[in-house]
Structures are given as C-alpha cells and as structure tokens.
Design a protein around this motif. Sequence first.
Motif, mmCIF file in Angstrom:
data_model
loop_
_atom_site.group_PDB
_atom_site.id
_atom_site.type_symbol
_atom_site.label_atom_id
_atom_site.label_comp_id
_atom_site.label_asym_id
_atom_site.label_seq_id
_atom_site.Cartn_x
_atom_site.Cartn_y
_atom_site.Cartn_z
ATOM 1 N N ASP A 138 0.842 -1.190 0.000
ATOM 2 C CA ASP A 138 0.000 0.000 0.000
ATOM 3 C C ASP A 138 0.878 1.240 0.000
ATOM 4 O O ASP A 138 2.019 1.211 0.487
ATOM 5 C CB ASP A 138 -0.907 0.004 1.238
ATOM 6 N N THR A 148 -0.051 5.081 1.227
ATOM 7 C CA THR A 148 -1.124 5.888 1.814
ATOM 8 C C THR A 148 -0.879 7.363 1.508
ATOM 9 O O THR A 148 -0.138 8.045 2.226
ATOM 10 C CB THR A 148 -1.203 5.646 3.340
ATOM 11 N N VAL A 170 1.177 -0.934 -6.529
ATOM 12 C CA VAL A 170 0.147 -1.459 -5.630
ATOM 13 C C VAL A 170 -0.808 -2.374 -6.393
ATOM 14 O O VAL A 170 -1.096 -3.495 -5.963
ATOM 15 C CB VAL A 170 -0.620 -0.312 -4.944
ATOM 16 N N ALA A 195 -6.263 6.236 0.184
ATOM 17 C CA ALA A 195 -5.922 4.831 -0.063
ATOM 18 C C ALA A 195 -6.548 4.349 -1.368
ATOM 19 O O ALA A 195 -6.992 3.217 -1.466
ATOM 20 C CB ALA A 195 -6.380 3.966 1.101
ATOM 21 N N TYR A 216 -4.971 1.151 -2.921
ATOM 22 C CA TYR A 216 -5.219 -0.040 -2.105
ATOM 23 C C TYR A 216 -6.669 -0.496 -2.243
ATOM 24 O O TYR A 216 -6.949 -1.681 -2.457
ATOM 25 C CB TYR A 216 -4.891 0.265 -0.646
#
Length: 248
Positions: free
Chosen positions: A101, A103, A117, A159, A162
């Motif tokens: 991930d 962020t 990712v 995110a 992700y």
Amino acid sequence: MSTTTQQHPSLHGKAVLVTGAASGLGAALARRLGASGASIVGVDLQAARLADSMAQLREHGVQAHALGADIAEPGAAARVVGHALDLLGRLDILVNNAGTDVTLPIAELPDADWLRVVGTNLTAPFLLSKYAAGAMRRQGGGHIVNIASTAAKRAWPNASAYHASKWGLLGLSHALHAELRPENIRVTAVIAGGMRTPFLLDRFPELDADSLQDPADVAEAIHAVLVLPPTTVVAELTVLPLRETSWP
C-alpha cells in the motif's frame, strides 16, 4: 465395547504456495498449514526474513522452501508457480496473500506507486491463479485463497490504489469461483479485518493493537475452510476482530 478415535481433518500430503510468507498473516498461514501436514513454498520480497521463517518451519519437521521474489515483476508469476511445481511435484493450494500500500492523497500518489500497488495486489494474484489453475486442472483439482480485506467493501481517504486493488481482488476471486468450480478448483476470498501485523500498525500507529486480531486466528479460520469436505466450497469468508468495531 469398541471405541473409535475421531480424526481431525488435516492437509497431510498437500502442496501449498503462500505469497507474502515472511511475516504477518502469510507467516502465520505457513506455520498453521505446515502444522497440518502440508508442504510449503513461501514467497516474499523480503528474502532474508523469508529464509529465516521457512528455516523455523523445517526445525519443526515441515517441508518448507523459501523463494525470494517480487511477484509484481513481469514473468514472476509463471516462474514462481513453475518453481513450486519443481520443488513439490504438484500444487494443491495457492494463497494469494502478498500485499502492499501507499497511503497518499490521489493528487500526491505517483503513477509508479499506483502501478506497483495494483500490480502486487491484483495483477499478480490473477497471474498466479492463472498458472496455478493450469497445474490444478491437470491434477484433478485444487484450492485458491485470495486474501482481501475489509478495504474491499468500504473506503477511507488517501488509499485509492489499495481500495481499487482489493475491491478488484474480491471481484476476481468471485469470478474465478464461478469459472473454476466445474473443474474441481475451489476459490475462496477472505475478508480479513484488522490484524496485529506490521503492515497495518506501521501505517496506522494510532490503532489500538489490543483491539485487533492475532493473524494466527485468521490462519486458523482459513485452515478450517481448506479442510472442508471436497464437495463444499466457501466462496467468501469474513474474519473480524471481536473488539474492533469499525466494520460491523
């Protein structure tokens, strides 16, 4: 009067490939499935840590092999599955556990990080499943487990990569479940709630670790799915910490 001893279901003789096996849930899964009699090929980007983890399994009598690899690299998935087949002779279970991930807000997320990712969390599981399913089809069946997340069913800021990858992984898993079940290949998506792992706590240090679940408990739940009778499949499993309430 005769007595019978109830045999606990096990994975004795099964060949298992686990990605992200150096730490966290991947390491817990390798330990649990190995304790159930499976032979393990662990894959991870952290080659040294992975080697230590697999060596510990061998000390407990598990046939365990370490393969340091970046599953997001072009051609890696085919090489990883081929190497597992060379080592174990067959492949009964694939666990797509590796994940990463970044962020950041979308305005600050570099293109390369988006690709990394999605490549690790979604494209690699697709390719690993493709090649693993080929081997499973030839041997008459198998089981693919895709480790998703509550991030596959909800969203929070910063995110986007992700969430996109985990929502995609959940969709991929259900698509493969529908497609592969006629070939005796079972596919299970695991919606795992917060676990006490570096992957979560390093990114969100404000979390109360005591309210999160031990990855060994999630591994136990996945093991239970893997030893179900062969005529049954769990397409989606949700495993949540009892005390962490952000996901009902």
